[in-house]
Motif scaffolding. Sequence first.
Motif, PDB file in Angstrom:
ATOM      1  N   ASP A 255      25.453  -8.672 -15.964  1.00 12.48           N
ATOM      2  CA  ASP A 255      26.077  -9.152 -15.020  1.00 12.48           C
ATOM      3  C   ASP A 255      27.622  -9.174 -15.167  1.00 12.48           C
ATOM      4  O   ASP A 255      28.255  -9.876 -15.886  1.00 12.48           O
ATOM      5  CB  ASP A 255      25.939 -10.668 -14.981  1.00 12.48           C
ATOM      6  N   ALA A 256      28.346  -8.052 -14.828  1.00 15.69           N
ATOM      7  CA  ALA A 256      29.606  -7.629 -14.694  1.00 15.69           C
ATOM      8  C   ALA A 256      30.245  -6.712 -13.856  1.00 15.69           C
ATOM      9  O   ALA A 256      29.454  -6.089 -12.792  1.00 15.69           O
ATOM     10  CB  ALA A 256      29.814  -6.980 -16.169  1.00 15.69           C
ATOM     11  N   ASN A 257      31.456  -6.524 -13.805  1.00 18.57           N
ATOM     12  CA  ASN A 257      31.972  -5.821 -12.600  1.00 18.57           C
ATOM     13  C   ASN A 257      32.012  -4.415 -12.962  1.00 18.57           C
ATOM     14  O   ASN A 257      32.245  -3.803 -14.102  1.00 18.57           O
ATOM     15  CB  ASN A 257      33.659  -6.193 -12.625  1.00 18.57           C
ATOM     16  N   CYS A 258      30.977  -3.464 -12.241  1.00 19.55           N
ATOM     17  CA  CYS A 258      30.594  -2.303 -12.459  1.00 19.55           C
ATOM     18  C   CYS A 258      30.116  -1.509 -11.239  1.00 19.55           C
ATOM     19  O   CYS A 258      29.868  -2.190 -10.283  1.00 19.55           O
ATOM     20  CB  CYS A 258      29.217  -2.064 -13.509  1.00 19.55           C
ATOM     21  N   LEU A 259      29.766  -0.359 -11.395  1.00 17.92           N
ATOM     22  CA  LEU A 259      29.093   0.296 -10.286  1.00 17.92           C
ATOM     23  C   LEU A 259      27.838   0.348 -10.391  1.00 17.92           C
ATOM     24  O   LEU A 259      27.219   0.719 -11.406  1.00 17.92           O
ATOM     25  CB  LEU A 259      29.683   1.976 -10.269  1.00 17.92           C
ATOM     26  N   ALA A 260      27.080  -0.402  -9.111  1.00 16.90           N
ATOM     27  CA  ALA A 260      25.954  -0.321  -9.117  1.00 16.90           C
ATOM     28  C   ALA A 260      25.163   0.962  -8.998  1.00 16.90           C
ATOM     29  O   ALA A 260      25.139   1.511  -7.637  1.00 16.90           O
ATOM     30  CB  ALA A 260      25.420  -1.495  -7.965  1.00 16.90           C
ATOM     31  N   GLY A 261      24.686   1.587  -9.990  1.00 18.70           N
ATOM     32  CA  GLY A 261      24.205   3.033  -9.875  1.00 18.70           C
ATOM     33  C   GLY A 261      22.805   2.911  -9.201  1.00 18.70           C
ATOM     34  O   GLY A 261      21.818   1.934  -9.175  1.00 18.70           O
ATOM     35  N   VAL A 262      22.476   3.861  -8.292  1.00 20.48           N
ATOM     36  CA  VAL A 262      21.298   4.135  -7.827  1.00 20.48           C
ATOM     37  C   VAL A 262      20.101   4.114  -8.742  1.00 20.48           C
ATOM     38  O   VAL A 262      19.116   3.584  -8.307  1.00 20.48           O
ATOM     39  CB  VAL A 262      21.279   5.594  -6.950  1.00 20.48           C
ATOM     40  N   THR A 263      20.017   4.726  -9.929  1.00 24.50           N
ATOM     41  CA  THR A 263      18.944   4.762 -10.756  1.00 24.50           C
ATOM     42  C   THR A 263      18.789   3.234 -11.068  1.00 24.50           C
ATOM     43  O   THR A 263      17.577   2.728 -11.259  1.00 24.50           O
ATOM     44  CB  THR A 263      19.189   5.474 -12.055  1.00 24.50           C
ATOM     45  N   MET A 264      19.766   2.619 -11.354  1.00 24.34           N
ATOM     46  CA  MET A 264      19.491   1.075 -11.909  1.00 24.34           C
ATOM     47  C   MET A 264      19.008   0.214 -10.579  1.00 24.34           C
ATOM     48  O   MET A 264      18.099  -0.399 -10.881  1.00 24.34           O
ATOM     49  CB  MET A 264      20.969   0.703 -12.356  1.00 24.34           C
ATOM     50  N   GLU A 265      19.572   0.803  -9.487  1.00 25.27           N
ATOM     51  CA  GLU A 265      18.697  -0.161  -8.373  1.00 25.27           C
ATOM     52  C   GLU A 265      17.354   0.092  -8.148  1.00 25.27           C
ATOM     53  O   GLU A 265      16.780  -0.642  -7.788  1.00 25.27           O
ATOM     54  CB  GLU A 265      19.773   0.258  -7.003  1.00 25.27           C
ATOM     55  N   LEU A 266      17.250   1.340  -8.386  1.00 24.41           N
ATOM     56  CA  LEU A 266      15.412   1.807  -8.073  1.00 24.41           C
ATOM     57  C   LEU A 266      14.765   1.104  -9.327  1.00 24.41           C
ATOM     58  O   LEU A 266      13.676   0.648  -8.853  1.00 24.41           O
ATOM     59  CB  LEU A 266      15.353   3.387  -8.149  1.00 24.41           C
ATOM     60  N   LEU A 267      15.341   1.112 -10.499  1.00 24.39           N
ATOM     61  CA  LEU A 267      14.474   0.308 -11.638  1.00 24.39           C
ATOM     62  C   LEU A 267      14.425  -0.965 -11.335  1.00 24.39           C
ATOM     63  O   LEU A 267      13.357  -1.544 -11.779  1.00 24.39           O
ATOM     64  CB  LEU A 267      15.086   0.677 -12.819  1.00 24.39           C
ATOM     65  N   LYS A 268      15.363  -1.575 -10.679  1.00 26.79           N
ATOM     66  CA  LYS A 268      15.316  -2.969 -10.514  1.00 26.79           C
ATOM     67  C   LYS A 268      14.211  -3.558  -9.386  1.00 26.79           C
ATOM     68  O   LYS A 268      13.673  -4.578  -9.502  1.00 26.79           O
ATOM     69  CB  LYS A 268      16.595  -3.593  -9.877  1.00 26.79           C
ATOM     70  N   GLY A 269      14.003  -2.436  -8.705  1.00 25.17           N
ATOM     71  CA  GLY A 269      12.643  -2.829  -7.668  1.00 25.17           C
ATOM     72  C   GLY A 269      11.344  -2.340  -8.300  1.00 25.17           C
ATOM     73  O   GLY A 269      10.594  -2.729  -7.447  1.00 25.17           O
ATOM     74  N   THR A 270      11.423  -1.784  -9.340  1.00 19.77           N
ATOM     75  CA  THR A 270      10.127  -1.404 -10.020  1.00 19.77           C
ATOM     76  C   THR A 270       9.847  -2.381 -11.140  1.00 19.77           C
ATOM     77  O   THR A 270       8.653  -2.203 -11.552  1.00 19.77           O
ATOM     78  CB  THR A 270       9.889   0.139 -10.437  1.00 19.77           C
ATOM     79  N   HIS A 271      10.700  -2.824 -11.880  1.00 14.96           N
ATOM     80  CA  HIS A 271      10.194  -3.497 -13.232  1.00 14.96           C
ATOM     81  C   HIS A 271      11.277  -4.989 -13.111  1.00 14.96           C
ATOM     82  O   HIS A 271      12.301  -5.169 -12.836  1.00 14.96           O
ATOM     83  CB  HIS A 271      10.804  -2.745 -14.279  1.00 14.96           C
ATOM     84  N   ASP A 272      10.395  -5.954 -13.689  1.00 15.28           N
ATOM     85  CA  ASP A 272      10.799  -7.380 -13.790  1.00 15.28           C
ATOM     86  C   ASP A 272      12.013  -7.272 -14.699  1.00 15.28           C
ATOM     87  O   ASP A 272      12.083  -6.647 -15.828  1.00 15.28           O
ATOM     88  CB  ASP A 272       9.660  -8.105 -14.386  1.00 15.28           C
ATOM     89  N   HIS A 273      13.065  -8.113 -14.278  1.00 14.05           N
ATOM     90  CA  HIS A 273      14.280  -8.076 -15.169  1.00 14.05           C
ATOM     91  C   HIS A 273      15.029  -9.268 -14.898  1.00 14.05           C
ATOM     92  O   HIS A 273      14.777  -9.914 -13.917  1.00 14.05           O
ATOM     93  CB  HIS A 273      15.183  -6.851 -14.502  1.00 14.05           C
ATOM     94  N   ASN A 274      15.876  -9.297 -15.690  1.00 11.64           N
ATOM     95  CA  ASN A 274      17.047 -10.639 -15.487  1.00 11.64           C
ATOM     96  C   ASN A 274      18.289  -9.850 -15.373  1.00 11.64           C
ATOM     97  O   ASN A 274      18.608  -8.820 -16.090  1.00 11.64           O
ATOM     98  CB  ASN A 274      16.978 -11.453 -16.804  1.00 11.64           C
ATOM     99  N   THR A 275      19.350 -10.662 -14.701  1.00 11.64           N
ATOM    100  CA  THR A 275      20.620 -10.062 -14.743  1.00 11.64           C
ATOM    101  C   THR A 275      21.652 -11.099 -15.452  1.00 11.64           C
ATOM    102  O   THR A 275      21.746 -12.363 -14.661  1.00 11.64           O
ATOM    103  CB  THR A 275      21.109  -9.923 -13.236  1.00 11.64           C
ATOM    104  N   ARG A 276      22.300 -10.992 -16.383  1.00 11.43           N
ATOM    105  CA  ARG A 276      22.996 -11.976 -17.098  1.00 11.43           C
ATOM    106  C   ARG A 276      24.154 -11.184 -18.004  1.00 11.43           C
ATOM    107  O   ARG A 276      24.221 -10.099 -18.119  1.00 11.43           O
ATOM    108  CB  ARG A 276      22.112 -12.767 -18.099  1.00 11.43           C
TER     109      ARG A 276
END
Length: 257
Positions: free
Chosen positions: A181-202
């Motif tokens: 959880d930080a100021n960064c560019l939200a990459g496309v691959t990261m966003e796709l993986l968020k949609g396929t695998h359970d995760h936390n953002t911290r």
Amino acid sequence: MAELNGEPVELAQLQTLALTNYGHFTSMRVDDGRVRGLSLHMNRLRRDCRMLFDADLDLERVRELARRAAPATGSTVIRVTIFDPHLDLGHPSTANDPHVLVTSRPAGALPLPPLRVQSEWYVREVPSVKSVGLFASLYQRRQAQLGGFDDALFVDQDGVISEGGTWNIGFFDGSRVIWPDANCLAGVTMELLKGTHDHNTRSVRLADLPNMGAAFATNAAIGVRAIKAVDSIELPESHAIIDTLRKEYMEIGGDLL
């Protein structure tokens, strides 16, 4: 291959881009004419164009131009760069005529070998924009490589981890995938993986890394790449979670460019 608005690009047309470095881009891995997360790439271009040039981008035209550079079979990386060749260094407020530069390069075979990264104190300017201004990121990468590492990992003054120069970073804490959880560019691959695998953002700090079971880098060109060391902290070169994420990512259906 390089075309500007669908025509072979001339050196003089790139002068403004080279000398002012004001613009934005997205890079897409095209496999057999298909792109994972194509809509995310297009939305990024539209959003950043509005932010940098206060102009709307014709996304169908962008796709048409990108398609010209993509072979029907095999894999390649297509970069779409948006810039205004008439930008005046003294009056950037007048830049409102974005042009579309499409370039291509070979796509590497996946997966790539694990990375060793060195933490560097740096937060990108306007991190939400995928900017062509890569000087500082490349400087940090160079410093890391001169120190014997493969790449740089950005942290702030409190040791909070954000991203790499051209990739996002994720972790596995033993039970779940963790995205910083930080100021960064939200990459496309990261966003796709968020949609396929359970995760936390911290928030993740360098001090947390000894307790992590694995770390990995992601972007469209590299997919999911293991990170085997951050500074002197050693991490597994291979891990079941990395294998799982790679499999899930590769199973994501691509959209026709």
